[in-house]
Scaffold this active site. Structure first.
Site: not given
Ligand code: ATR
Length: 281
Positions: A15, A66, A87, A130, A156-157, A159
Site C-alpha cells: 500500500s 470494506k 473505506n 463490482g 455477468t449482465v 450484476k
Molecule cells: P472490485 O471491488 O475491485 O470492483 P469485484 O467486486 O470483485 O472487485 O468486481 C470485479 C469486476 O470486474 C466485476 O464486474 C467482474 O465481472 P463479473 O461480475 O462478471 O465477475 C469484472 N472482472 C474481473 N475479471 C474480469 C475478466 N477477466 N473479464 C471481464 N470482467 C472481469
C-alpha cells in the site's frame, strides 16, 4: 499528543497510503502517524475492537474488509450505506463513523480531468459491476452535475442489472453485455473501466473493444499500475482524452485526510509521492 491513524487490510504490504499520509502530516506539521495493519481474516473483528479500545483517531479500510467493517461501527453515512462499503473510519469523540471516499475521490478526479466541461449532459458507460463500479455509479448518480445516462456493461449482465435496480436515485441506465456496449459505444462521452482487466501483470488484456468510440470521448481507467493500460493506449491511439486511476487513489486519501484533520492536503504533493513510489516499484 500524537495521534494514530492507519489502514486495515489483507494484504497491505504494497500500500502507498502510509507514505502518502505521513508525508502530508509532515508537510502540514500535524503530529500524527499512519500505519498499515496487516490483519489476518480470523483476527479482523478482534483487531477492530483493539483499534477502538486504543482510541485510534481514524483509519482506512481496504480489501477484503470494506463490507465486513460496517457492522463493527457506531454509524455509517448514507452514501457508504448505499454503496455497501466503507473505506474511511473517523473517531468522532469515541464514536466510530464509516464513510466511503472511493467514489467521491474518483468523481472529483474525473471532474478535474473534464476541466471546464461538466458531467451534466454526459452519457457515461461504466465497465464492471463490482464494488468499485458500485461506489462510482452511486456517487455519480447523486452528484450535483447529474449525467444524462449512466449505463453499465459487465461480463455477468445480471450484476449490472442489480446495481441499477438498487441505485439510490433515478438516472436513465441500461445493463449491457460487453458486446452490446461495443455496438452502442458511439453514444457514450465517458467510458470508465472499473474492472481489474489490464492491471499488472496482465497488461495485455483489455475489457472492451473501442473501435466505435465517439470522437472526443474521454476514456478512464481506475487502474494506475500500469499508468497507461492497454485500454487507455488504444483510446489515445484513437485521439481520445485519457484518465488513469492515480487521481482516484490520491483524492480518496485526501478526502479521508480532510475528514480526520479538517485540513485538505496538497494534492499535487500527494500525487508526486505516489508517482515516485510507483516508478521505484
Ligand atoms: P472490485 O471491488 O475491485 O470492483 P469485484 O467486486 O470483485 O472487485 O468486481 C470485479 C469486476 O470486474 C466485476 O464486474 C467482474 O465481472 P463479473 O461480475 O462478471 O465477475 C469484472 N472482472 C474481473 N475479471 C474480469 C475478466 N477477466 N473479464 C471481464 N470482467 C472481469
Amino acid at each position: 499528543m500524537s495521534k494514530l491513524y492507519g489502514l486495515v487490510g489483507y494484504p497491505v504490504g504494497h500500500s502507498l497510503s502510509p507514505i502518502m499520509h505521513n508525508d502530508a502530516f509532515q508537510r502540514l506539521k500535524i503530529n500524527s502517524y499512519y500505519h498499515a495493519f496487516h490483519i489476518e481474516p480470523n483476527q479482523f473483528s478482534k483487531a477492530v475492537e483493539g483499534l477502538k479500545a486504543l482510541g485510534v483517531s481514524g483509519f482506512n479500510v481496504t480489501i477484503p474488509y470494506k463490507v465486513d467493517i460496517m457492522p463493527l461501527l457506531d454509524e455509517v453515512d448514507s452514501l457508504a450505506q448505499a454503496i455497501g462499503a466503507v473505506n474511511t473510519v473517523v473517531n468522532d469523540n469515541g464514536r466510530y463513523i464509516g464513510y466511503n471516499t472511493d467514489g467521491q475521490g474518483y468523481v472529483a478526479s474525473l471532474v478535474q480531468a473534464l476541466e471546464n466541461d461538466s458531467l451534466e449532459n454526459k452519457r457515461i458507460l461504466i465497465i464492471g459491476a463490482g464494488g468499485a463500479a458500485k461506489a462510482i455509479f452511486y456517487t455519480l448518480a447523486v452528484h450535483s452535475q447529474k449525467p444524462v445516462e449512466i449505463s453499465i456493461c459487465n461480463r455477468t449482465v445480471e450484476k449490472a442489472e442489480l446495481l441499477i435496480k438498487h441505485c439510490p436515485t433515478h438516472v436513465p441506465s441500461f445493463a449491457l453485455s460487453v458486446q452490446e456496449a461495443e455496438e452502442q459505444l458511439e453514444r457514450f462521452d465517458v467510458v470508465i473501466n472499473t474492472t481489474s482487466v489490464g492491471m499488472s501483470p496482465n497488461i495485455e488484456e483489455t475489457p472492451l473493444n473501442l473501435d466505435l468510440l465517439k470522437p472526443g470521448a474521454l476514456v478512464s481507467d481506475i487502474i494506475y499500475n500500469p499508468f497507461e493500460t492497454k485500454l487507455l493506449a488504444s483510446a489515445k491511439a484513437k485521439g481520445a482524452q485519457t484518465h488513469n486511476g492515480i487521481g482516484m487513489f490520491v483524492l480518496q486519501g485526501a478526502l479521508a485526510f480532510e475528514k480526520w484533520t479538517g485540513m485538505f492536503p496538497n494534492q499535487q504533493a500527494m500525487e508526486a509521492i505516489v508517482r515516485d513510489s510507483l516508478k521505484k516499484g
